[in-house]
Design an enzyme around this catalytic site. Structure first.
Site, PDB file in Angstrom:
ATOM      1  N   THR A   1     -41.076 -20.023  20.886  1.00 43.35           N
ATOM      2  CA  THR A   1     -39.613 -20.027  20.826  1.00 43.35           C
ATOM      3  C   THR A   1     -39.039 -19.969  22.236  1.00 43.35           C
ATOM      4  OG1 THR A   1     -37.689 -19.041  19.717  1.00 43.35           O
ATOM      5  CG2 THR A   1     -39.361 -17.517  20.493  1.00 43.35           C
ATOM      6  N   ASN A   2     -37.775 -19.653  22.370  1.00 43.95           N
ATOM      7  CA  ASN A   2     -37.158 -19.586  23.699  1.00 43.95           C
ATOM      8  C   ASN A   2     -36.166 -18.428  23.728  1.00 43.95           C
ATOM      9  OD1 ASN A   2     -34.510 -20.617  22.723  1.00 43.95           O
ATOM     10  ND2 ASN A   2     -35.760 -22.414  22.262  1.00 43.95           N
ATOM     11  N   ARG A   3     -35.476 -18.280  24.832  1.00 41.51           N
ATOM     12  CA  ARG A   3     -34.660 -17.075  25.033  1.00 41.51           C
ATOM     13  C   ARG A   3     -33.258 -17.162  24.438  1.00 41.51           C
ATOM     14  NH1 ARG A   3     -37.169 -13.848  28.677  1.00 41.51           N
ATOM     15  NH2 ARG A   3     -38.565 -14.842  30.192  1.00 41.51           N
TER      16      ARG A   3
END
Ligand code: CTP
Length: 414
Positions: A224-226
């Protein structure tokens, strides 16, 4: 800013005292207005002492024209808003100073309902709130908790913190037309006969994606990402408050905003499907989600116990698919999170993606980007205009984006 703080008659009126104090501490001029019923719950002397002016006596005493408070206000906040007050406001009644003020004002209005669960869930209260929302009134929904009489359930007025945050965001949005570098500098709708900003998306469907997608490695782990989803959720809320029907396709963990149709998704594939369906009848599509750019080619069906050799593949480009199926007149907005050379890269991305607007933020700038409550963006437009939005609440940034969307819907290009 001049804020009318309306207090109606519920036990939560005691929290209005704290809200009043905090607003005055933040430098606002607070004018307290109480209904007769409110006076059973909190003393007018208390509010008079804390606010910037004493509580006026009412509609019939004191010589205040019944429209003046509403006309002069920058914002009207009603906390608590009882079922009775909401009903009178929705019906357009003006039988006391608070409802007369609500009817006379053209300023943004925020109401904070508070009541017993049975009343909160009653169809008449639901209908009244829907009417008010449709008219652009912002509702800070109550939470769940202990209510007067010891019952527990939804209906408990939002806490002062949440109310103060909503007021600050709204005032920032109203006070912050985006300063532009484009030839047309104003982000406000042109022409005196235009709909007020609160309603300028009524009759439109706005589809917004938000959050970072999660791509399964196995049943336990994800890539995933931030992204927090805060900016996308703020766009959805702003569009709702401006009268749009809103579909929010979200991969974020944030609570679902009220008054918005929410589709919760996890992966890019799920988001692509949901966006494709929702965008079909929409006039505006805002792709604020941070879609994972790649995903495991073959996610494991059972938990992996050794360090895997991950083989990745690109995710579908959702925005490209939406652009290729764009309905005539549909306005498409993309986002670009960059860490260097942001604007130059973003111009190329705007061309490549074929969107109408590209909102670019330098996520390495202080106070900007992932998980902050504030953001600093440039809105680039096909045709060449740029609107620079300095560091603002994400809600104010959302309104600046929607100002440009509304202009494009009206056929004004940059
Ligand atoms: N986007 C999308 N589908 C993807 C990747 C991105 O719809 N698989 C959308 C994002 O929601 C955003 C826009 O495309 O609105 C730009 O996202 P970004 O990740 O900056 O663009 P990329 O095309 O991935 O470009 P690059 O990574 O090369 O900067």
């Amino acid at each position: 800013m001049r804020i009318v703080l309306g207090v109606s008659g519920g036990i939560a009126a005691y929290k209005a005292v704290e809200v009043c104090r905090r607003l005055v501490d933040s430098g606002h001029h607070v004018v307290p207005v109480m209904t007769d019923a409110a006076r059973h719950f909190v003393g007018a002397a208390t509010l008079s002492a804390l606010a910037s002016e004493p509580v006026p006596d009412g509609l019939w005493q004191g010589g205040i024209p019944h429209t003046r408070l509403g006309q002069e206000a920058d914002l009207v906040l009603v906390a608590p808003a009882t079922a009775d007050l909401l009903a009178r406001y929705a019906a357009g009644m003006a039988d006391d100073l608070l409802t007369a003020t609500l009817l006379a004002t053209r300023a943004p209005v925020i109401v904070c309902p508070a009541m017993h669960t049975e009343m909160w869930e009653h169809p008449s209260v639901i209908d009244n709130l829907a009417t008010l929302r449709r008219r652009g009134v912002q509702v800070v929904d109550p939470g769940s908790g202990r209510l007067a009489g010891g019952d527990v359930g939804p209906g408990r007025m939002a806490e002062p913190n949440e109310i103060i945050t909503a007021v600050a965001a709204r005032l920032a949005g109203e006070a912050a037309p985006a300063g532009g570098t484009a030839p047309r500098a104003s982000a406000e709708p042109a022409g005196g006969a235009e709909l007020p900003r609160e309603r300028d998306l009524s009759g439109r469907t706005v589809v917004v994606s938000a959050g970072g997608t999660r791509e399964a490695i196995d049943p336990v782990r994800v890539i995933t990402n931030r992204s927090s989803g805060k900016q996308g959720h703020a766009v959805a809320e702003a569009a709702r408050d401006r009268g749009a029907r809103v579909v929010l396709v979200t991969a974020s963990m944030l609570p679902a905003p009220a008054g918005v149709e929410v589709v919760t998704v996890e992966s890019a594939a799920e988001m692509e499907r949901a966006m494709g369906e929702a965008a079909a009848g929409a006039q505006v599509v805002v792709m604020a989600a941070a879609v994972a750019d790649f995903r495991p080619k073959a996610p494991a069906e059972a938990k992996i116990h050794e360090t895997p050799d991950l083989v990745l593949e690109p995710t579908p480009d959702i925005l490209a698919a939406l652009v290729s199926r764009r309905a005539p007149g549909q306005v498409l907005v993309g986002f670009a999170a960059e860490t260097e050379d942001a604007v130059a890269r973003a111009w190329r991305k705007l061309e490549r993606k074929g969107v109408d607007l590209l909102v670019v933020n330098d996520v390495s700038a202080p106070g900007s980007g992932f998980d902050h409550d504030t953001n600093e963006v440039s809105i680039l437009e096909s045709g060449g205009g740029t609107t620079v939005v300095p560091l603002r609440s994400k809600r104010a940034v959302a309104d600046a984006i929607l100002d440009r969307v509304v202009a494009r819907l009206r056929g004004e290009s940059a």
